[in-house]
Design a protein around this motif. Structure first.
Motif, short mmCIF file in Angstrom:
data_model
loop_
_atom_site.label_atom_id
_atom_site.label_comp_id
_atom_site.label_asym_id
_atom_site.label_seq_id
_atom_site.Cartn_x
_atom_site.Cartn_y
_atom_site.Cartn_z
N ILE A 35 3.31 -8.52 10.33
CA ILE A 35 2.41 -7.37 10.13
C ILE A 35 0.97 -7.85 10.21
O ILE A 35 0.65 -8.98 9.84
N PHE A 60 -3.28 -6.43 9.72
CA PHE A 60 -4.21 -5.40 9.22
C PHE A 60 -5.62 -5.68 9.72
O PHE A 60 -5.97 -6.82 10.02
N ALA A 120 -1.67 -2.11 0.95
CA ALA A 120 -2.84 -2.09 1.84
C ALA A 120 -3.83 -1.03 1.31
O ALA A 120 -3.51 0.16 1.27
N GLY A 126 3.42 -0.29 8.71
CA GLY A 126 2.06 -0.17 8.16
C GLY A 126 1.70 1.23 7.72
O GLY A 126 0.52 1.52 7.49
#
Length: 334
Positions: free
Chosen positions: A7, A9, A43, A93
């Motif tokens: 993942i 970000f 997140a 996400g």
């Protein structure tokens, strides 16, 4: 494969990787592999957010106003926020829950709470004109809120875009305002007219005062003229009296003179009479005929006249006497 996932970000997202309930890694803009069965990833967006809001409040005079604006904030303590709200994302996400909306609603509720008590103390007209005070109250309320501090949020600002009432009340206020503006316009016209009337009154008053002053001056002139005439008449009267007194004095003196002259003439006449009487006394006893003879005027005419006189005196003794005109003419000729 075999439960491992990758993942990634962006730099504006603060990431916390939990594994078996413990924080394995955290930070902004992370990219890593993780074992999905025992991992949980949180997140939290770190950028500033503009939160629009609209809510209704009642004023002191029980009228509803709609307050529209926005609040700018940013998350400064993501770990504190993660302890309050759930920002967990799945393998793609995507947030598993929509706690961002919950965060926004909490902020809006705090803003409304900060505004309510202030709006309830204002009338409708004051509330509509109180946007800046509402902004200040919202900022003060949010910055002083313990809930905001607990969530790790920093309030950057608040803006009120509109404070509106219902359409019906807005039309009523517009009508009232329009009527007041018309009234003010009428009052302005009235004041201008009053000012013009007042100016006209002052002008007329000034003209009247001028006329009064002129009349007063003319009156003084007339009074002075009359005083002069009265004085002149008085002087003339005094002169006439003086003339009369003088004439009386003159006449009195004249009277005395005439009386004196008369007395003198009388005495003179008496004297002349006495002289004449004394002079003629010797002739008083003499016959007039003798006196006539002694006068020395012996002519035919006198003798004829004496004859006729003798005839007249002795008319009673005469019977008839005829004297013709021829005889008389002849006698007069000789």
């Amino acid at each position: 494969m075999f439960g491992f996932r990758h993942i990634k970000f962006d730099s504006m997202t603060y990431v916390i990787h939990f594994s078996n309930g413990k924080i394995v890694k955290e930070g902004r803009g992370l990219s890593f592999f993780y074992f999905a069965p025992d991992s949980s990833i949180v997140a939290i967006p770190m950028g500033s957010n503009d939160l629009p809001f609209i809510f209704n409040e009642n004023t002191l005079d029980y009228q509803t106003v709609k307050i529209q604006g926005q609040i700018s904030y940013k998350i400064t303590d993501p770990k504190a926020l993660s302890n309050t709200l759930d920002f967990t994302v799945n393998e793609a996400g995507v947030y598993k829950k929509n706690d961002m909306e919950k965060l926004n609603q909490r902020i809006i509720n705090l803003a409304q709470t900060s505004t309510s008590s202030f709006i309830h103390e204002l009338s409708l007209k004051d509330a509509i004109r109180s946007a800046k005070q509402i902004e200040a109250n919202i900022l003060e309320g949010l910055m002083a809120s313990e809930a905001v501090k607990t969530m790790g949020i920093e309030i950057m600002g608040a803006n009120i875009l509109a404070v509106q009432t219902t359409p019906e009340m807005a039309r009523a206020l517009e009508t009232e305002t329009r009527e007041k503006l018309q009234q003010q316009a009428d009052e302005a016209i009235y004041e201008r007219r009053n000012f013009a009337v007042e100016q006209e009154r002052k002008i007329k008053e000034s003209e009247l005062n001028t006329e009064i002053a002129v009349e007063e001056k003319q009156k003084q002139i007339e009074e002075k003229r009359m005083e002069t005439e009265v004085q002149q008449e008085e002087n003339n009267r005094i002169l006439r009296e003086m003339k009369i007194v003088a004439d009386i004095s003159v006449e009195s003196q004249r009277k005395q003179l005439i009386e004196q002259k008369t007395e003198n003439d009388r005495k003179e006449a008496e004297t002349q009479g006495y002289i004449l009487e004394t002079s003629l006394k010797p002739y008083k006893e003499i016959d007039w005929k003798i006196l006539n003879a002694l006068s020395g005027k012996q002519d035919a005419k006198n003798n004829i006249a004496l004859a006729f006189r003798e005839l007249a005196e002795n008319a009673g003794k005469i019977g008839n006497l005829n004297i013709s005109p021829d005889l008389l003419e002849t006698i007069l000729k000789h």
